[in-house]
Design an enzyme around this catalytic site. Structure first.
Site, PDB file in Angstrom:
ATOM      1  N   ASN A 198      21.966  11.289  37.889  1.00 51.72           N
ATOM      2  CA  ASN A 198      21.084  10.406  37.123  1.00 51.72           C
ATOM      3  C   ASN A 198      19.791  11.111  36.690  1.00 51.72           C
ATOM      4  O   ASN A 198      19.113  10.648  35.767  1.00 51.72           O
ATOM      5  CB  ASN A 198      20.735   9.158  37.936  1.00 51.72           C
ATOM      6  N   LEU A 210      27.340   6.408  45.907  1.00 49.76           N
ATOM      7  CA  LEU A 210      27.492   7.051  44.592  1.00 49.76           C
ATOM      8  C   LEU A 210      26.613   8.294  44.437  1.00 49.76           C
ATOM      9  O   LEU A 210      26.655   8.967  43.402  1.00 49.76           O
ATOM     10  CB  LEU A 210      27.176   6.045  43.479  1.00 49.76           C
ATOM     11  N   HIS A 211      25.790   8.586  45.411  1.00 44.45           N
ATOM     12  CA  HIS A 211      24.999   9.830  45.409  1.00 44.45           C
ATOM     13  C   HIS A 211      24.175  10.016  44.144  1.00 44.45           C
ATOM     14  O   HIS A 211      24.023  11.147  43.649  1.00 44.45           O
ATOM     15  CB  HIS A 211      25.928  11.045  45.612  1.00 44.45           C
ATOM     16  N   CYS A 212      23.655   8.905  43.582  1.00 46.34           N
ATOM     17  CA  CYS A 212      22.854   8.953  42.330  1.00 46.34           C
ATOM     18  C   CYS A 212      23.626   9.603  41.191  1.00 46.34           C
ATOM     19  O   CYS A 212      23.008  10.128  40.249  1.00 46.34           O
ATOM     20  CB  CYS A 212      21.533   9.710  42.519  1.00 46.34           C
ATOM     21  N   ALA A 213      24.932   9.634  41.267  1.00 47.27           N
ATOM     22  CA  ALA A 213      25.717  10.321  40.233  1.00 47.27           C
ATOM     23  C   ALA A 213      26.981   9.517  39.904  1.00 47.27           C
ATOM     24  O   ALA A 213      28.104  10.008  40.093  1.00 47.27           O
ATOM     25  CB  ALA A 213      26.066  11.735  40.681  1.00 47.27           C
TER      26      ALA A 213
END
Ligand SMILES: Cc1ncc(COP(=O)(O)O)c(C=O)c1O
Length: 381
Positions: free
Chosen positions: A99, A336-339
């Protein structure tokens, strides 16, 4: 055994020299680089300049003065994207971005910048020819990560850099997952702008990072304020790094970052990479024995960095991470690991995945302990 396997978020522990450098700076230097003109200021400025020099050596950057410090990689990426792109421009990125790249690009898209995301394979692989095929006359920038924090995939940065240079397009690399952990050569990889975090593979404290800018690239400012030089101007100075460093910097953090970069230079990126890759290989081998477990990302170890995300059929990743933390004292990261883009590519957007990310300070025993703990939670093997 307490095990930290979340180095892809922030590395921990730090080298002893980093703790000492931050403490020494706060106790005995104290002043702000570029502000004051007294001997303490000169010492603080010297430390910041030494940090720029060490980083330039590490990245083979064309000019240490082109390195502007930021609080993290996200700020550096925003600084580059918003400093370069204007309405009517076209930018190419990948379909597995964090992100930190994706959201600023979406914001710029709303302001009239055209964005093309080149599709990556489910394991993250990207074909430079597919990227070259979407270049348009108004393509101003190629902006993408060096390695995925979800899939662990290394993108072919040198080949993409050659395409960018061949077409006269600027190339921004998000080195959040590779700075300090994988060799980066701005010259041979044709990288014009390099965004890096200080708090991951460079072993600096939180609140450190930076943007390396190749000389001759004019960036519009996205934040204005005091720069310590040319104060009579109503605009930010043209010179780097002052143009991009408005306001008082995280000087104690930069002192720690200098110690971290010196640690990396002394250990050698090749040695760090070899250790992390050995742990990654061991981890994947052990995890693969667990029934119904899928390892995301490339099968070829050489194409990976030390981030291993997995899914186990019938289990929610966040619950697995909670049990690993609460019952086994093993720190991982799930979700989601910012991705979300990377999870979309891998087909794991709904529940995300459970990520183990070993670092240079982890041992084989810790990795085996983590795999064994997961095995004992989900059974089998
Ligand atoms: C690929 C990637 N890009 C950008 C970032 C953002 O880094 P920072 O937290 O330093 O802003 C991360 C952090 O995890 C990342 O993995």
């Amino acid at each position: 055994m307490s095990v930290y396997l979340d180095n892809a978020a922030t590395s921990w522990p730090k080298p002893e020299a980093v703790y000492r450098a931050v403490s020494r700076f706060m106790r005995h230097v104290g002043a702000t680089p570029g502000r004051g003109g007294h001997r303490r200021e000169a010492k603080a400025s010297q430390i910041a300049d030494n940090a720029r020099a060490a980083l330039a050596t590490l990245f083979h950057a064309p000019d240490p003065q082109g390195i502007a410090f930021t609080l993290n990689a996200t700020q550096a990426i925003n600084m580059a994207l918003k400093g370069i792109l204007r309405p009517g421009d076209h930018v190419i990125t990948s379909s597995i971005e964090h992100n930190a790249v994706w959201r600023p690009l979406k914001a710029l898209e709303r302001d009239g910048v055209a964005v093309t995301a080149v599709p990556c394979a489910p394991d993250g692989a990207l074909d430079p020819a597919a990227l070259e095929a979407v270049i348009q006359p108004n393509t101003r920038l190629i902006a993408m990560l060096h390695a995925s924090n979800v899939l662990g995939t290394l993108l072919p940065v040198a080949a993409i850099g050659a395409v960018a240079r061949g077409h006269g397009i600027l190339f921004l690399v998000d080195a959040a997952q590779t700075a300090g952990a994988y060799p980066i050569d701005m010259e041979s990889m044709c990288i014009d702008l390099l965004a890096f975090p200080g708090h991951k593979g460079l072993y600096g404290p939180h609140g450190t990072g930076g943007l390396v800018v190749r000389p001759g690239i004019a960036l519009e400012t996205w934040i204005e304020g005091g720069s310590g030089v040319e104060s009579s101007l109503e605009t930010m100075p043209e010179t780097l790094p002052e143009r991009l460093e408005a306001g008082t910097q995280n000087a104690a953090g930069i002192a720690g970052l200098l110690a971290g970069v010196r640690f990396v230079l002394a250990a050698g990126v090749a040695q760090i990479r070899a250790h992390e890759l050995a742990l990654t290989g061991l981890l994947i081998e052990e995890l693969a024995r667990i029934p119904n477990l899928r390892v995301l990302g490339p099968g070829d170890l050489d194409q990976r960095i030390a981030a291993v995300a997995v899914t186990v059929e019938g289990y929610v990743p966040e619950q697995l991470a909670d049990v690993l933390d609460q019952a086994f004292d093993i720190a991982t990261r799930a979700g989601l690991h910012c991705a979300p883009q990377a999870h979309r590519a891998a087909g794991t957007l709904v529940h995300g995945a459970l990520r183990f990310s070993p670092g240079y300070f982890n041992t084989a025993a810790e990795v085996l302990c983590a795999a064994e703990a997961l095995r004992s939670i989900v059974g089998g093997g």
